[in-house]
Structures are given as structure tokens and as C-alpha cells.
Design an enzyme around this catalytic site. Structure first.
Site, mmCIF file in Angstrom:
data_model
loop_
_atom_site.group_PDB
_atom_site.id
_atom_site.type_symbol
_atom_site.label_atom_id
_atom_site.label_comp_id
_atom_site.label_asym_id
_atom_site.label_seq_id
_atom_site.Cartn_x
_atom_site.Cartn_y
_atom_site.Cartn_z
ATOM 1 N N ASN A 136 0.806 -1.217 0.000
ATOM 2 C CA ASN A 136 0.000 0.000 0.000
ATOM 3 C C ASN A 136 0.842 1.271 0.000
ATOM 4 O O ASN A 136 0.356 2.349 -0.350
ATOM 5 C CB ASN A 136 -0.943 0.017 1.212
ATOM 6 C CG ASN A 136 -0.207 -0.130 2.519
ATOM 7 O OD1 ASN A 136 0.557 -1.078 2.711
ATOM 8 N ND2 ASN A 136 -0.406 0.795 3.440
ATOM 9 N N HIS A 137 2.124 1.183 0.373
ATOM 10 C CA HIS A 137 2.968 2.367 0.370
ATOM 11 C C HIS A 137 3.625 2.609 -0.985
ATOM 12 O O HIS A 137 4.278 3.639 -1.179
ATOM 13 C CB HIS A 137 4.046 2.261 1.453
ATOM 14 C CG HIS A 137 3.496 2.376 2.844
ATOM 15 N ND1 HIS A 137 3.015 3.556 3.355
ATOM 16 C CD2 HIS A 137 3.336 1.450 3.817
ATOM 17 C CE1 HIS A 137 2.586 3.361 4.592
ATOM 18 N NE2 HIS A 137 2.762 2.094 4.889
ATOM 19 N N HIS A 166 1.471 -6.070 10.601
ATOM 20 C CA HIS A 166 2.825 -5.935 11.151
ATOM 21 C C HIS A 166 3.171 -6.987 12.196
ATOM 22 O O HIS A 166 4.330 -7.297 12.406
ATOM 23 C CB HIS A 166 3.008 -4.541 11.764
ATOM 24 C CG HIS A 166 3.084 -3.454 10.736
ATOM 25 N ND1 HIS A 166 3.496 -2.174 11.022
ATOM 26 C CD2 HIS A 166 2.802 -3.460 9.398
ATOM 27 C CE1 HIS A 166 3.472 -1.433 9.923
ATOM 28 N NE2 HIS A 166 3.036 -2.200 8.926
ATOM 29 N N HIS A 202 1.114 -6.911 4.830
ATOM 30 C CA HIS A 202 0.488 -5.690 5.351
ATOM 31 C C HIS A 202 0.398 -5.663 6.877
ATOM 32 O O HIS A 202 0.740 -4.657 7.495
ATOM 33 C CB HIS A 202 -0.899 -5.481 4.738
ATOM 34 C CG HIS A 202 -1.500 -4.153 5.093
ATOM 35 N ND1 HIS A 202 -0.887 -2.956 4.778
ATOM 36 C CD2 HIS A 202 -2.648 -3.817 5.736
ATOM 37 C CE1 HIS A 202 -1.631 -1.954 5.215
ATOM 38 N NE2 HIS A 202 -2.705 -2.450 5.794
ATOM 39 N N HIS A 210 -1.645 -8.580 0.070
ATOM 40 C CA HIS A 210 -1.219 -7.467 0.914
ATOM 41 C C HIS A 210 -2.434 -6.599 1.219
ATOM 42 O O HIS A 210 -2.672 -5.579 0.583
ATOM 43 C CB HIS A 210 -0.130 -6.649 0.203
ATOM 44 C CG HIS A 210 0.544 -5.643 1.075
ATOM 45 N ND1 HIS A 210 1.781 -5.857 1.633
ATOM 46 C CD2 HIS A 210 0.155 -4.417 1.497
ATOM 47 C CE1 HIS A 210 2.126 -4.802 2.352
ATOM 48 N NE2 HIS A 210 1.148 -3.913 2.283
#
Length: 418
Positions: free
Chosen positions: A37-38, A156, A154, A126
Site C-alpha cells: 500500500n505504500h 505488522h 500488510h 497485501h
């Protein structure tokens, strides 16, 4: 890695083949990766950071979605000896959109034509795994039951040991982040990577602990749980609380030093977080002054100590809705314990009819406010408003609506219902 590749389905781009089959490149260990997503592909060409590495021949970017309406996931097929692996992947997609695609049966996972049941089916995803809202995650049961192993990114927290989904009968491994990225309990779990071995349809995942990760210890204390040590009515109770907190930090530092022995490459200064619930009449004290005592011993002196009043977090709520004035008058550390999406949802449910927002939806506004608060995307709300305004104007032009307020309101209402 396979001796030869049977079929390849990589992202359409400047480097649409696997790097280790290029005679101009010398690749020892090929890397296959979906985007997260980043590094979401954006812009006219739909490019992301992984595409730079892919064009340079350093890795293989797969799992890109070219359509927002439907998703066909074609696997990368690998073979080594008699073992065949079908590698599926979906790069990060907004959870709400992908959730809707699954519900509407718009996600298709293509199977190999030959010997369909002889392949070990590995899926890389993800997305949010834990539920953050009604549709802001992907339920495990949405995934196809022919899969053997799902590698879930995704999230953590390290939950790398494969866990069987009893409904779909596949296994899920969640490696988690390789370093601590936030001071939350899930990040305090020991970090691992996994070495997956596959033979035929059988697998084995070896957990490998990471020894050079900066240590992170977190502890919660509730002051009301220690009536024998202090009470709000005692004189100088704040000094006693401060000494108690200092003792707890010292204990965590001692524990961290014991764990670090034998691993000289581990960073010397650990991350420490002490969360103090001071409900019941206790007073907080200056955290910056407290942290100065540990400035040379911890990696995060500025946010070492965190005061909360979880039992009183709903003081700003009223039976008929949210008292925003009461919330704004309280310390920001307490207000932020409420999820911004909940505040937006409460507004849409409780605002008077003549004060309701008609063009901006609860879901869109909640997402924009969340990005504004969590990611400091300062243009998120403005971009949402501009997008929705432009969309509405385009709709009205296509409908050839007369420029009267009543007609416009009527058409907008019809358009929203449609």
C-alpha cells in the site's frame, strides 16, 4: 527457484519477463514481489517504486490489477524436478474496493490447464486481515479453497507459524514487518522470517528469528490497581507515581539488556513504551522531563511514556450523538483514542436532516479524514470534495439540467439514489 519456468504472468510494463531468464543478467536468487500500500501504482502509466527495480532487472513485479471492475489472477507457474508451484498474487488494492469485488464475484483465480491438482498453490496478498470496519478488510473465507498456503502481508504482527483455516482448509502465514514500525503491542512480538520448502503438495516452513532487530518492550499499568502504593488523595502522589513509572522503565531496560546479550549486532538502545492509565482521579506529569532521565538509554525518549484514560474515553459522547465541542476541549491524546471513522459515522447518523451532507458519503469522508489524521495527507479532504463536485457537475451537464436550485436538488437526489 525452478529449473525452468512453465508460464509467466507478470505485471504488464517495461520488463514483462522474469529477470533470471535474461541472458544479459546474472541472477543468483530471483525475487518475486507484489506491491504494497505504500508503493501503490499511480499516475497515467500506473507505475510504482517496484517498477523501477523491475525495469532494472533486480526483481520481478507481479500481481498488478489493471481493472477496477474485475480481477483475473493468473499464476506464475514454476517447476523444479517433479514439484510444481502456482504462484498467485494481488498487489495492494483499497480494501473496500477489493471486498466489493469479492462479494460481486468479480475476482477469478485462473487454474493451470494441465494437471490442475498436481500444483502447489501459493497465494500472496497485501491487505488488512484484521477487521477495521464493515468492509475495510478481506475475510479469509473470500479466498478460493483450492489454495494450499496464503502468505499474508500488510499486517505488522509476526504470526509466521502457518495456521489452518478450518473453513477453506488452506494454511495462512503472516510474516509481519521485519522491523518495529509503531509502538503497539503487536510489534513487540519477536520478529521472524520464514524459509518455505515445498515437495510435491507438502510443505514445511522454517521459522528464522531476526537477531539484529531493535528491541521493543511495551507494558501497560493502571494506577488504580496499586492502592497499597498510592492513592489520589495522598500528598505528593504525583512524585510517587513518577518514581513508580521510573522503576518500571528500569525493569524493562534490564530485561532488554539480558535479551541482547549474545547478539552484539542488535542495536544497543531499545524501544521502550510504558502506557499509564491514570483514571480514578490521578494526575499526569510532564513526560518530556521524565524522559530526560533515559535520553541516552532508549531509542525513543520523546514517546517513552504515554498517559491514557481508557475508562473515561467516552466522556465526550452523549445519548443523542457526539458532543464535538466537549471533545475538542479535551487533551488531544484522549480524543485520538476514538477512531476518526467512528466520529464521521456518528455524524452521518445523528446530524439533523437539514445539516446532512448529501454529496459526500460516510465511507468517502471517513477515508479522507482518516488519511488526513493518520497519514498527514493534508489535501485528502480537499481532493475528495473536488472529485465529488466535478463528478456531480458532469452528471448534471449530461442530464441537461436547468440552472434552478429546485431542479438541481431534484436531479442530485435522483442521481444519489441511482
Amino acid at each position: 527457484t525452478g529449473d525452468h519456468i512453465v508460464q509467466c504472468s507478470l505485471s504488464a510494463g517495461q520488463f514483462p519477463w522474469v529477470n533470471y531468464q535474461d541472458e544479459n543478467l546474472n541472477i543468483s536468487i530471483p525475487v518475486f514481489s507484489v506491491h504494497g500500500n505504500h508503493d501503490d501504482p499511480t499516475g497515467a502509466d500506473g507505475l510504482c517504486a517496484l517498477d523501477l527495480l523491475s525495469c532494472a532487472g533486480m526483481l520481478n513485479h507481479f500481481g498488478r490489477s489493471l481493472s477496477v471492475e474485475k480481477l483475473e489472477i493468473s499464476p506464475v507457474l514454476l517447476q523444479k524436478g517433479s514439484t510444481q508451484i502456482a504462484l498467485y498474487g494481488i498487489g495492494s488494492i483499497p480494501d473496500e474496493r477489493l471486498y466489493r469485488m469479492f462479494v460481486n464475484n468479480q475476482v477469478t483465480m485462473l487454474r493451470p490447464r494441465e494437471d490442475e491438482n498436481s500444483w502447489f498453490n501459493l497465494f500472496v496478498i497485501h491487505q488488512n486481515r484484521s477487521k477495521h470496519g464493515a468492509t475495510n478488510y478481506i475475510p479469509e473465507q473470500f479466498l478460493d479453497d483450492f489454495l494450499d498456503l496464503v502468505v499474508w502481508g500488510h499486517e505488522h504482527e509476526c504470526k509466521i507459524a502457518p495456521v489452518r483455516n478450518e473453513q477453506q482448509l488452506f494454511y495462512i502465514t503472516q510474516p509481519g514487518s521485519s522491523v518495529v514500525t509503531s509502538l503497539s503491542p503487536g510489534e513487540a512480538v519477536k520478529k521472524h522470517i520464514g524459509l518455505l520448502r515445498v515437495k510435491g503438495r507438502k510443505m514445511n516452513l522454517q521459522k528464522i528469528p531476526l537477531h539484529t532487530v531493535r528491541q521493543f518492550l511495551i507494558q501497560d499499568i493502571t494506577l488504580m490497581d496499586y492502592p497499597d502504593i498510592f492513592s489520589p488523595e495522598q500528598p505528593n502522589v504525583t512524585h510517587k507515581v513518577q518514581a513508580f513509572c521510573q522503576q518500571k522503565v528500569e525493569e524493562m531496560l534490564e530485561e532488554a539488556e539480558k535479551e541482547r546479550l549474545g547478539n552484539p549486532q542488535t542495536p544497543e538502545k531499545p524501544l521502550i513504551r510504558l502506557r499509564v492509565d491514570y483514571s480514578g482521579g490521578f494526575e499526569s506529569f510532564n513526560t518530556m522531563r521524565f524522559s530526560q532521565k533515559f535520553v541516552d538509554r532508549v531509542a525513543n525518549p520523546k514517546d517513552l511514556l504515554h498517559f491514557t484514560r481508557q475508562r473515561e474515553a467516552k466522556d465526550g459522547m452523549r445519548d443523542e450523538g457526539i458532543d464535538f465541542e466537549a471533545l475538542l476541549s479535551r487533551p488531544s491524546s484522549e480524543v485520538l483514542q476514538l477512531r476518526v471513522e467512528d466520529l464521521v459515522k456518528e455524524y452521518f447518523q445523528t446530524a439533523e436532516k437539514n445539516m446532512q451532507l448529501s454529496l459526500l458519503t460516510e465511507q468517502g469522508m471517513g477515508k479522507a479524514v482518516q488519511e488526513f489524521v493518520d497519514k498527514e495527507e493534508r489535501d485528502a479532504i480537499e481532493e475528495l470534495i473536488s472529485y465529488q463536485l466535478e463528478k456531480t457537475q458532469r452528471y448534471l451537464r449530461e442530464r441537461h439540467v436547468e440552472a434552478s436550485e429546485e431542479k438541481i436538488d431534484e436531479e442530485v437526489s435522483v442521481g444519489l439514489r441511482g
